[in-house]
Motif scaffolding. Structure first.
Motif, mmCIF file in Angstrom:
data_model
loop_
_atom_site.group_PDB
_atom_site.id
_atom_site.type_symbol
_atom_site.label_atom_id
_atom_site.label_comp_id
_atom_site.label_asym_id
_atom_site.label_seq_id
_atom_site.Cartn_x
_atom_site.Cartn_y
_atom_site.Cartn_z
ATOM 1 N N UNK A 159 5.721 -4.067 9.165
ATOM 2 C CA UNK A 159 5.515 -4.551 7.792
ATOM 3 C C UNK A 159 5.306 -6.057 7.793
ATOM 4 N N UNK B 44 1.832 -6.833 9.280
ATOM 5 C CA UNK B 44 0.752 -6.495 8.353
ATOM 6 C C UNK B 44 0.749 -7.447 7.164
ATOM 7 N N UNK B 45 1.944 -7.804 6.698
ATOM 8 C CA UNK B 45 2.051 -8.727 5.571
ATOM 9 C C UNK B 45 1.383 -10.050 5.891
ATOM 10 N N UNK C 155 -0.836 -10.627 8.250
ATOM 11 C CA UNK C 155 -2.273 -10.394 8.432
ATOM 12 C C UNK C 155 -3.006 -10.427 7.088
ATOM 13 N N UNK C 156 -2.445 -9.685 6.107
ATOM 14 C CA UNK C 156 -3.089 -9.624 4.790
ATOM 15 C C UNK C 156 -3.100 -10.985 4.124
ATOM 16 N N UNK D 219 1.507 3.141 6.054
ATOM 17 C CA UNK D 219 1.568 1.683 5.989
ATOM 18 C C UNK D 219 0.379 1.073 6.736
ATOM 19 N N UNK E 17 -2.811 -0.981 4.997
ATOM 20 C CA UNK E 17 -3.137 -2.366 5.355
ATOM 21 C C UNK E 17 -4.616 -2.511 5.679
ATOM 22 N N UNK F 7 -6.825 -2.250 2.673
ATOM 23 C CA UNK F 7 -6.829 -3.489 1.893
ATOM 24 C C UNK F 7 -7.769 -4.514 2.528
ATOM 25 N N UNK F 8 -7.740 -4.590 3.875
ATOM 26 C CA UNK F 8 -8.635 -5.530 4.553
ATOM 27 C C UNK F 8 -10.100 -5.165 4.262
ATOM 28 N N UNK G 139 -10.964 -6.162 0.709
ATOM 29 C CA UNK G 139 -11.150 -7.608 0.556
ATOM 30 C C UNK G 139 -12.485 -8.030 1.151
ATOM 31 N N UNK H 46 -2.775 -8.795 -3.744
ATOM 32 C CA UNK H 46 -3.380 -8.314 -2.502
ATOM 33 C C UNK H 46 -2.536 -7.192 -1.888
ATOM 34 N N UNK H 47 -1.242 -7.162 -2.194
ATOM 35 C CA UNK H 47 -0.375 -6.109 -1.657
ATOM 36 C C UNK H 47 -0.379 -4.843 -2.508
#
Lengths: 206, 212, 196
Positions: A18, A21-22, A24-25, B81, B85, B88-89, B92, C74-75
């Protein structure tokens, strides 16, 4: 203590992942966010520029205007000044939203300097039936608004679609979509005019 | 079922499985929502396919790398998860570099998260196999999915507008000496369902002939 | 009175006019897979309605009260899917403990629901339509569940009868189901434009 150790042994991978990934985002978002914002503005500008050809840049006015949508719902509109190369005012442009036949429709409206005549509209987003409702994107319908006086428009089934006035001739086979455009424009146009008057940005039209 | 035998799995076999024998859409009936929703034209279908390939490869890599560390009951959570992720990438990226496509696809890009293909491959392949096989499997499945989407989209776009990839192919009535009347229904939900149904029927017909 | 009207319109629109299955292609997998028998379909529909109401409301709260304030949009997707997975898990545990009979009847569908696109789809659409009030969100989420149940039950009813029909061999199974679904969407298109 044993409980905590058990918890960590079970889930360390999840926690590490987590975090990774957090981060990275967050990095990617920071990298791309300016571009995403610029894209949104560019999209509005492209449509608005087609409506106000002599404009060079668009600049938002100080405060947003509150619009009463009826049934107790309200929304905010950001009105933008269209400025030419010498920063002289050449018109106004803003985004409006209403519900169409199948989904929401979002339009860009452009009005002349004194807020007397509509410069026309363009479709930012719509999901109308192909072949029928999506004719609201076609020139023959859009041109009816080009140069029309700023007032409440009425929709008619038959009439002259070449005449520039407050009578809008509906697209045959797509009355609901035509009505949606007229209704959306009606809701916003007069209220934005009022709002600009209150802020002293346009004359009182007398 | 080449990838369950565990002994020597040839990469070629895995790749071909995704393209035809275990084609996610035509044979396994996975990932139906995007298949139906984004195939009104070729361009969004291709964009969707590429996003799925990207997410599939990335999630297969990550899952394959940590396959020995996974706790069984937290497995699905971990997969979700990872997938969320990478989706989302992808989202974006599209918003930043392909804004028009991003708007046309709307919520169907984030919906890749719940696309059964990806979680199914993570579970069935990547969590059991090494890095190389997982990547090959992801490419095979992803390309198989994209090709199917593009075929479906090409049929629908051609019949609905007379164009393929926004290039006019059939002369539309209304132009000079045009004869093709656009078939608006193909662009609507009903077109998606019926075309896919007939495509599946065609595949059934071919495989039955092949077996005899 | 006006609020009531808005809510009623929102409900009818999500159940009939903007039905998730027929117009947005969401929840197609269970719609084609599970809907072989009417009672199973109804069970699945009830489970989905329950979870979607919960998940829609929770994700709206998290999106508006936490993410929007912290500027962590973004999350969004990661949070949404975790909330859904968590909600499904909670519902499963709760039912097993307090309503064992109910758990037996639709417990088997619960793990499937996490990857049901109708649920995440609804959360995304609520975000996309920028619904401002909590009450409307609850009504929309519940309506989406009812709409899904209705769609899946209609389909199950047709498929029960389809088993008796003489269908060409290559159309049997998924193809004829898809074509039936196509005709159903055509019927539901008649409702489009009803709510303005």
């Amino acid at each position: 203590m044993d409980k905590i150790r058990f918890f960590i042994r079970q889930s360390w991978l999840l926690i590490v992942a987590s975090l990774f990934f957090g981060v990275l985002l967050a990095v990617l978002n920071a990298q791309w966010e300016p571009r995403i914002k610029a894209n949104e503005i560019a999209k509005f500008n492209r449509r608005a520029l087609a409506l106000v050809p002599d404009a060079n840049s668009f600049e938002a006015i100080g405060s947003d205007i509150t619009i009463d949508l009826g049934k107790g719902q309200k929304t905010q509109v950001q009105v933008k000044k269209a400025l030419d190369a010498d920063d002289k005012l050449v018109g106004w442009a803003f985004t409006v939203e209403g519900s169409g036949f199948a989904d929401k429709i979002r339009l860009v409206l452009a009005v002349d300097t004194k807020f007397k005549k509509l410069k026309g509209y363009d479709v930012l987003f719509s999901n109308e039936t192909p072949g029928f409702g999506d004719k609201i994107k076609k020139d023959f319908f859009k041109n009816q608004f080009h140069g029309a006086p700023v007032k409440e428009y009425t929709l008619t089934k038959i009439g002259d679609d070449k005449a520039i006035d407050d009578q809008i001739v509906a697209i045959s086979g797509a009355t609901v979509s035509s009505e949606a455009v007229v209704k959306t424009i009606n809701t916003y146009l007069i209220q934005v005019q009022e709002g600009l008057r209150k802020q002293g940005l346009i004359g009182d039209g007398q | 079922m080449a990838n369950n035998e565990g002994k020597t799995i040839s990469a070629q076999n895995v790749l071909l499985a995704g393209l035809w024998r275990e084609n996610p859409v035509l044979r396994l009936l996975l990932g139906m929502c995007p298949t139906l929703a984004v195939t009104a034209a070729v361009k969004p279908a291709l964009t969707m396919g590429c996003s799925v390939i990207f997410v599939l490869i990335c999630s297969n890599i990550v899952v394959s790398l940590m396959r020995n560390l996974l706790k069984p009951h937290l497995r699905i959570l971990m997969f979700t998860l990872t997938i969320a992720t990478f989706v989302t990438i992808a989202d974006l990226f599209l918003k930043a570099f392909q804004p028009d496509m991003s708007e046309a696809l709307g919520p169907y890009i984030p919906l890749i998260i719940v696309n059964c293909i990806i979680i199914c491959r993570a579970e069935a392949c990547a969590s059991k196999n090494g890095l190389f096989i997982s990547i090959v499997d992801a490419i095979g499945m992803g390309v198989g999915f994209t090709l199917t989407l593009c075929v479906l989209a090409a049929i629908r776009e051609l019949l609905a507008t007379g164009m393929i990839f926004e290039i006019p192919v059939l002369p539309t009535a209304g132009d000079s000496d045009g004869w093709f009347v656009p078939w608006a229904a193909m662009g609507m939900p009903v077109g998606a369902f019926v075309t896919l149904g007939l495509l599946l029927a065609g595949v059934n017909l071919i495989t039955r002939k092949g077996r005899r | 009175m006006e609020t009531l009207q808005v809510l009623l319109l929102a409900f009818v629109s999500i159940v009939i006019v903007n039905n998730l299955v027929f117009t947005k292609f969401l929840g197609i997998c269970p719609y084609l897979g599970v809907s072989g028998r009417l009672d199973m379909a109804f069970g699945m529909g009830c489970a989905v309605t329950f979870v979607v109401t919960l998940a829609g409301t929770l994700t709206w709260m998290i999106n508006n009260w936490v993410l929007a304030i912290l500027h962590l949009e973004v999350m969004k997707y990661v949070c949404f899917i975790l909330v859904i997975a968590g909600a499904v898990q909670l519902v499963e545990m709760y039912l097993r403990k307090f309503f064992p009979s109910l758990y037996d009847s639709f417990g088997i569908f619960l793990p499937l629901i996490t990857t049901n696109c109708a649920i995440l789809g609804l959360c995304l659409f609520i975000d996309l339509w920028s619904i401002k009030s909590l009450l409307e969100t609850v009504v929309l989420s519940f309506g989406a569940g009812i709409g899904f149940t209705m769609a899946i039950c209609i389909m199950a009813g047709i498929r029960e009868n389809l088993e008796l029909a003489d269908v060409p061999v290559c159309l049997r199974g998924a193809p004829i189901t898809l074509i039936t679904a196509g005709l159903l969407t055509l019927a539901f298109m008649g409702f489009a434009g009803m709510i303005r």
